[in-house]
Design a protein around this motif. Structure first.
Motif, PDB file in Angstrom:
ATOM      1  N   VAL A 107       0.975  -1.292   0.065  1.00 58.13           N
ATOM      2  CA  VAL A 107       0.103   0.224  -0.345  1.00 58.13           C
ATOM      3  C   VAL A 107       0.890   1.196  -0.013  1.00 58.13           C
ATOM      4  O   VAL A 107       1.588   1.254   0.873  1.00 58.13           O
ATOM      5  N   VAL A 158       0.941   5.695  -0.575  1.00 57.75           N
ATOM      6  CA  VAL A 158       0.144   6.900  -1.194  1.00 57.75           C
ATOM      7  C   VAL A 158       1.280   7.931  -0.988  1.00 57.75           C
ATOM      8  O   VAL A 158       2.284   8.085  -0.316  1.00 57.75           O
ATOM      9  N   ARG A 203      -0.859  11.958   1.389  1.00 61.69           N
ATOM     10  CA  ARG A 203      -1.165  11.274   2.830  1.00 61.69           C
ATOM     11  C   ARG A 203      -2.122  12.215   4.051  1.00 61.69           C
ATOM     12  O   ARG A 203      -2.158  13.520   4.009  1.00 61.69           O
ATOM     13  N   GLY A 204      -2.685  11.441   4.812  1.00 62.77           N
ATOM     14  CA  GLY A 204      -3.475  12.079   5.805  1.00 62.77           C
ATOM     15  C   GLY A 204      -4.785  12.357   5.309  1.00 62.77           C
ATOM     16  O   GLY A 204      -5.518  13.223   6.057  1.00 62.77           O
ATOM     17  N   GLY A 213      -7.025  10.273   4.020  1.00 65.49           N
ATOM     18  CA  GLY A 213      -7.860   9.053   4.065  1.00 65.49           C
ATOM     19  C   GLY A 213      -7.909   8.058   2.651  1.00 65.49           C
ATOM     20  O   GLY A 213      -8.907   7.417   2.497  1.00 65.49           O
ATOM     21  N   ALA A 258      -5.379   5.792   1.430  1.00 65.78           N
ATOM     22  CA  ALA A 258      -5.358   4.512   1.715  1.00 65.78           C
ATOM     23  C   ALA A 258      -6.613   3.691   2.126  1.00 65.78           C
ATOM     24  O   ALA A 258      -6.845   2.562   1.545  1.00 65.78           O
ATOM     25  N   GLY A 259      -7.185   4.427   3.234  1.00 67.54           N
ATOM     26  CA  GLY A 259      -8.506   3.742   3.643  1.00 67.54           C
ATOM     27  C   GLY A 259      -9.572   3.534   2.663  1.00 67.54           C
ATOM     28  O   GLY A 259     -10.275   2.278   2.280  1.00 67.54           O
ATOM     29  N   ASN A 313       6.005   0.113  11.719  1.00 70.59           N
ATOM     30  CA  ASN A 313       5.246   0.789  10.860  1.00 70.59           C
ATOM     31  C   ASN A 313       3.820   0.963  11.230  1.00 70.59           C
ATOM     32  O   ASN A 313       3.121   0.630  11.003  1.00 70.59           O
ATOM     33  N   SER A 324      -8.015   0.155  11.827  1.00 72.13           N
ATOM     34  CA  SER A 324      -9.098   1.045  11.265  1.00 72.13           C
ATOM     35  C   SER A 324     -10.111   0.279  10.197  1.00 72.13           C
ATOM     36  O   SER A 324     -11.287   0.538  10.572  1.00 72.13           O
TER      37      SER A 324
HETATM   38  C1  LIG Z   1       0.872   3.956   5.416  1.00 72.13           C
HETATM   39  C2  LIG Z   1       0.308   4.980   4.307  1.00 72.13           C
HETATM   40  C3  LIG Z   1      -0.190   4.195   2.841  1.00 72.13           C
HETATM   41  C4  LIG Z   1      -1.023   5.536   4.702  1.00 72.13           C
HETATM   42  O1  LIG Z   1      -1.619   6.351   3.676  1.00 72.13           O
HETATM   43  P1  LIG Z   1      -2.987   7.408   4.130  1.00 72.13           P
HETATM   44  O2  LIG Z   1      -3.790   7.906   2.900  1.00 72.13           O
HETATM   45  O3  LIG Z   1      -2.242   8.644   4.668  1.00 72.13           O
HETATM   46  O4  LIG Z   1      -3.693   6.668   5.205  1.00 72.13           O
HETATM   47  P2  LIG Z   1      -5.079   7.315   5.835  1.00 72.13           P
HETATM   48  O5  LIG Z   1      -5.369   8.836   5.611  1.00 72.13           O
HETATM   49  O6  LIG Z   1      -6.202   6.497   4.736  1.00 72.13           O
HETATM   50  O7  LIG Z   1      -5.110   6.734   7.168  1.00 72.13           O
HETATM   51  C5  LIG Z   1      -5.624   5.522   7.469  1.00 72.13           C
HETATM   52  C6  LIG Z   1      -5.884   5.288   9.004  1.00 72.13           C
HETATM   53  O8  LIG Z   1      -4.286   5.216   9.437  1.00 72.13           O
HETATM   54  C7  LIG Z   1      -3.821   6.248  10.543  1.00 72.13           C
HETATM   55  N1  LIG Z   1      -2.457   6.689   9.850  1.00 72.13           N
HETATM   56  C8  LIG Z   1      -1.952   6.942   8.466  1.00 72.13           C
HETATM   57  N2  LIG Z   1      -0.719   7.277   8.786  1.00 72.13           N
HETATM   58  C9  LIG Z   1      -0.526   7.061   9.977  1.00 72.13           C
HETATM   59  C10 LIG Z   1       0.876   7.293  10.576  1.00 72.13           C
HETATM   60  N3  LIG Z   1       2.151   7.418   9.960  1.00 72.13           N
HETATM   61  N4  LIG Z   1       1.096   7.191  11.943  1.00 72.13           N
HETATM   62  C11 LIG Z   1      -0.175   6.949  12.577  1.00 72.13           C
HETATM   63  N5  LIG Z   1      -1.278   6.631  11.995  1.00 72.13           N
HETATM   64  C12 LIG Z   1      -1.479   6.819  10.713  1.00 72.13           C
HETATM   65  C13 LIG Z   1      -4.984   7.349  10.096  1.00 72.13           C
HETATM   66  O9  LIG Z   1      -4.937   8.401  10.995  1.00 72.13           O
HETATM   67  C14 LIG Z   1      -6.072   6.577   9.884  1.00 72.13           C
HETATM   68  O10 LIG Z   1      -6.666   6.304  10.865  1.00 72.13           O
HETATM   69  P3  LIG Z   1      -8.346   6.353  11.287  1.00 72.13           P
HETATM   70  O11 LIG Z   1      -8.898   5.769  10.114  1.00 72.13           O
HETATM   71  O12 LIG Z   1      -8.536   5.796  12.520  1.00 72.13           O
HETATM   72  O13 LIG Z   1      -8.568   7.993  11.315  1.00 72.13           O
HETATM   73  C15 LIG Z   1       1.042   6.129   3.798  1.00 72.13           C
HETATM   74  O14 LIG Z   1       1.712   6.682   4.815  1.00 72.13           O
HETATM   75  C16 LIG Z   1       2.319   5.254   2.854  1.00 72.13           C
HETATM   76  O15 LIG Z   1       2.265   5.256   1.752  1.00 72.13           O
HETATM   77  N6  LIG Z   1       3.381   5.145   3.778  1.00 72.13           N
HETATM   78  C17 LIG Z   1       4.829   4.754   3.056  1.00 72.13           C
HETATM   79  C18 LIG Z   1       4.575   3.037   2.669  1.00 72.13           C
HETATM   80  C19 LIG Z   1       3.960   2.393   3.682  1.00 72.13           C
HETATM   81  O16 LIG Z   1       4.497   2.397   4.760  1.00 72.13           O
HETATM   82  N7  LIG Z   1       2.944   1.672   3.381  1.00 72.13           N
HETATM   83  C20 LIG Z   1       2.233   0.792   4.265  1.00 72.13           C
HETATM   84  C21 LIG Z   1       2.552  -0.633   4.058  1.00 72.13           C
HETATM   85  S1  LIG Z   1       1.187  -1.666   4.046  1.00 72.13           S
END
Ligand SMILES: CC(C)(COP(=O)(O)OP(=O)(O)OC[C@H]1O[C@@H](n2cnc3c(N)ncnc32)[C@H](O)[C@@H]1OP(=O)(O)O)[C@@H](O)C(=O)NCCC(=O)NCCS
Length: 171
Positions: free
Chosen positions: A85, A87, A92-93, A95, A97-98, A124, A133
């Motif tokens: 996954v 973004v 980011r932040g 929503g 990914a969700g 992570n 979530s």
């Molecule tokens: C992890 C990642 C995919 C999240 O993407 P995003 O679009 O910002 O995520 P969302 O906004 O949909 O957040 C989903 C939930 O995770 C939480 N969240 C997202 N990033 C977070 C972080 N860095 N630390 C803590 N919580 C986090 C959000 O608060 C949200 O929680 P909620 O539904 O209870 O409000 C993005 O930060 C990313 O690409 N990171 C680098 C690659 C990686 O680590 N991928 C994950 C491997 S599976």
């Protein structure tokens, strides 16, 4: 097809199946998305081609803002295994990914899927929170176990891969 959504600041996101022509942009997104392992461009072309029905991209202003690779588990046809996954940092932040996960599980072709499996690295937080979530939204149990311990990855300093199994839920 699910509605595009967005807000004034970030514009509209469109969630759709990947196209082969997205391969280079997906590869570049993963390259910028540490700590994800970067796989070959060829593997992303294959995912966008052979696995398009179980993968998803988020697009904003014609650019790839997010990507999920996933496939139906080869020995559990009620289980979707989510591989990577990502973004874009600027997105980011929001929503995204969700929403990608929700859109994926809305697909009529995945109606018989009642479990999500994925692996999360212990450090992570974003990844862990994303799937916790998701489990909460779908009111589904989440069970964790070690899938691939650290030792399997040799001396490279790769963390263990912790299996998250979420479900059953109604897709
Ligand atoms: C992890 C990642 C995919 C999240 O993407 P995003 O679009 O910002 O995520 P969302 O906004 O949909 O957040 C989903 C939930 O995770 C939480 N969240 C997202 N990033 C977070 C972080 N860095 N630390 C803590 N919580 C986090 C959000 O608060 C949200 O929680 P909620 O539904 O209870 O409000 C993005 O930060 C990313 O690409 N990171 C680098 C690659 C990686 O680590 N991928 C994950 C491997 S599976």
């Amino acid at each position: 097809m699910p509605e595009p959504y967005g807000n004034e600041e970030k514009g509209l996101y469109i969630f759709r199946k990947p196209r082969v022509s997205d391969g280079p942009d997906i590869h570049s997104l993963i390259e910028r998305s540490r700590p994800l392992d970067l796989n070959s461009l060829y593997s992303y072309l294959l995912l966008a081609d052979h696995f398009r029905d179980t993968c998803i991209v988020a697009e904003r202003d014609g650019k790839i803002a997010g990507f999920i690779s996933a496939y139906v588990h080869p020995s559990k046809n009620n289980t979707l295994f989510v591989w990577q996954v990502a973004v874009g940092e600027q997105e980011r932040g929001n929503g995204v990914a969700g929403r990608m996960l929700d859109n994926l599980f809305d697909r009529p072709g995945l109606a018989s899927v009642s479990f999500l499996e994925t692996t999360v690295n212990p450090s992570n937080d974003g990844s862990r929170r994303l799937f916790e979530s998701f489990a909460k939204r779908f009111q589904a149990p989440l069970v964790t176990s070690v899938l691939y311990p650290e030792e399997l990855f040799g001396q490279g300093g790769h963390e263990a891969e912790i299996l998250f199994r979420i479900g059953p839920f109604d897709a």
